[in-house]
Design an enzyme around this catalytic site. Structure first.
Site, PDB file in Angstrom:
ATOM      1  N   ILE A 104      -8.600 110.981  36.249  1.00  0.00           N
ATOM      2  CA  ILE A 104      -9.321 111.853  37.045  1.00  0.00           C
ATOM      3  C   ILE A 104     -11.193 111.792  36.717  1.00  0.00           C
ATOM      4  O   ILE A 104     -10.914 110.806  35.080  1.00  0.00           O
ATOM      5  CB  ILE A 104      -9.535 113.213  35.866  1.00  0.00           C
ATOM      6  CG1 ILE A 104      -9.998 114.274  36.205  1.00  0.00           C
ATOM      7  CG2 ILE A 104      -8.777 113.389  34.561  1.00  0.00           C
ATOM      8  CD1 ILE A 104      -9.305 115.789  35.728  1.00  0.00           C
ATOM      9  N   ASP A 106     -14.059 113.700  35.076  1.00  0.00           N
ATOM     10  CA  ASP A 106     -14.425 115.388  34.711  1.00  0.00           C
ATOM     11  C   ASP A 106     -15.841 114.488  33.920  1.00  0.00           C
ATOM     12  O   ASP A 106     -16.882 115.177  34.614  1.00  0.00           O
ATOM     13  CB  ASP A 106     -13.266 115.332  33.407  1.00  0.00           C
ATOM     14  CG  ASP A 106     -13.617 116.317  32.281  1.00  0.00           C
ATOM     15  OD1 ASP A 106     -14.702 117.487  33.057  1.00  0.00           O
ATOM     16  OD2 ASP A 106     -12.935 116.230  31.018  1.00  0.00           O
TER      17      ASP A 106
HETATM   18  P1  IMP Z   1     -14.067 111.901  31.301  1.00  0.00           P
HETATM   19  O1  IMP Z   1     -14.533 110.624  30.341  1.00  0.00           O
HETATM   20  O2  IMP Z   1     -15.008 112.964  30.376  1.00  0.00           O
HETATM   21  O3  IMP Z   1     -15.197 111.762  32.882  1.00  0.00           O
HETATM   22  O4  IMP Z   1     -12.960 111.870  31.213  1.00  0.00           O
HETATM   23  C1  IMP Z   1     -12.167 110.546  31.604  1.00  0.00           C
HETATM   24  C2  IMP Z   1     -10.912 110.931  31.044  1.00  0.00           C
HETATM   25  O5  IMP Z   1     -10.639 111.858  30.155  1.00  0.00           O
HETATM   26  C3  IMP Z   1      -9.459 111.160  32.384  1.00  0.00           C
HETATM   27  O6  IMP Z   1      -9.452 109.860  32.071  1.00  0.00           O
HETATM   28  C4  IMP Z   1      -8.115 111.623  31.567  1.00  0.00           C
HETATM   29  O7  IMP Z   1      -7.378 110.404  30.453  1.00  0.00           O
HETATM   30  C5  IMP Z   1      -8.833 111.966  30.177  1.00  0.00           C
HETATM   31  N1  IMP Z   1      -9.372 113.555  31.008  1.00  0.00           N
HETATM   32  C6  IMP Z   1     -10.093 114.949  31.322  1.00  0.00           C
HETATM   33  N2  IMP Z   1      -9.977 116.139  31.519  1.00  0.00           N
HETATM   34  C7  IMP Z   1      -8.705 115.966  31.486  1.00  0.00           C
HETATM   35  C8  IMP Z   1      -7.767 117.091  31.342  1.00  0.00           C
HETATM   36  O8  IMP Z   1      -8.030 118.255  32.710  1.00  0.00           O
HETATM   37  N3  IMP Z   1      -6.320 116.879  31.328  1.00  0.00           N
HETATM   38  C9  IMP Z   1      -5.995 115.788  30.172  1.00  0.00           C
HETATM   39  N4  IMP Z   1      -6.646 114.472  30.741  1.00  0.00           N
HETATM   40  C10 IMP Z   1      -8.233 114.711  31.112  1.00  0.00           C
END
Ligand code: IMP
Ligand code: MG
Length: 190
Positions: A104, A106
């Site tokens: 994902i 995010d």
């Molecule tokens: P980012 O660095 O904020 O883009 O987040 C990356 C990681 O956070 C992802 O690869 C997921 O493993 C975890 N993550 C982000 N959003 C969710 C969610 O809604 N549920 C579970 N894991 C999440």
């Protein structure tokens, strides 16, 4: 193991997930006609389930390696992305066309940090494949070359996505129920 349904809403059922994965596999297979000098790099733990289904549908198959990156604690990204890998992988990445696979997009901090690391390793090219993109203002803008589907800004679980280490094994993706999140707040340790 309790038997409460952990999701307040199912977002993607098994059939929908398999349709998305098959479409991505077709697009990626067309974009990577030669496996030479290509390497799929899977971000653990979240992308393991998705990548497992995706990679076995690629023709020709692409060699695969794994890295561990973590930034989440409960439902919050800590913003501090830790990459955990082994030294030999840096040499393997050097000169390769990398297909980076994550669960994902995010905030984008994880992908951004890994993309930076891949540049350091001397990757020839990098393309990104992500199953889900949260519809938010990302902290880091990342180009997603192969996207499964956008999702709303809710905390979701299943098909690799966890809440404090639980629920990865659900065969669907859904919005985590409040009861699930409260368990975590009450100090549940998997
Ligand atoms: P980012 O660095 O904020 O883009 O987040 C990356 C990681 O956070 C992802 O690869 C997921 O493993 C975890 N993550 C982000 N959003 C969710 C969610 O809604 N549920 C579970 N894991 C999440
Ligand atoms: Mg992840």
């Amino acid at each position: 193991m309790d038997h409460k349904i952990p999701c307040s809403r199912i977002l993607l059922n098994t059939d929908q997930l398999s349709g998305i994965v098959s479409r991505l596999a077709r697009d990626i297979s067309a974009a990577y006609p030669h496996q030479d000098h290509s390497l799929a790099l899977v971000v653990l733990e979240g992308a393991r389930y998705f990548a497992n289904d995706l990679l076995k549908q690629l023709h020709p198959p692409i060699d695969t390696a794994y890295i561990k990156a973590s930034s989440y604690s409960g439902v919050n990204s800590t913003g501090n992305v830790i990459i955990n890998t082994q030294d030999w992988l840096k040499e393997t990445i050097h000169g390769k066309n990398i297909l980076l696979i994550d669960d994902i997009y995010d905030s984008g901090l994880t992908l951004w940090r890994i993309l930076d690391w891949l540049r350091e390793c001397g990757a020839s090219s990098v393309q990104t494949c992500v199953l889900l993109e949260k519809q938010i203002n990302h902290t880091k803008d990342i180009t997603i070359d192969f996207l499964g589907t956008p999702v709303a800004d809710e905390f979701i679980i299943g098909y690799g996505l966890d809440y404090n280490g639980r629920y990865r094994d659900l065969p669907y993706i859904g919005v985590a129920a409040h009861t699930v999140i409260q368990e975590g707040a009450n100090g549940y340790k998997p």
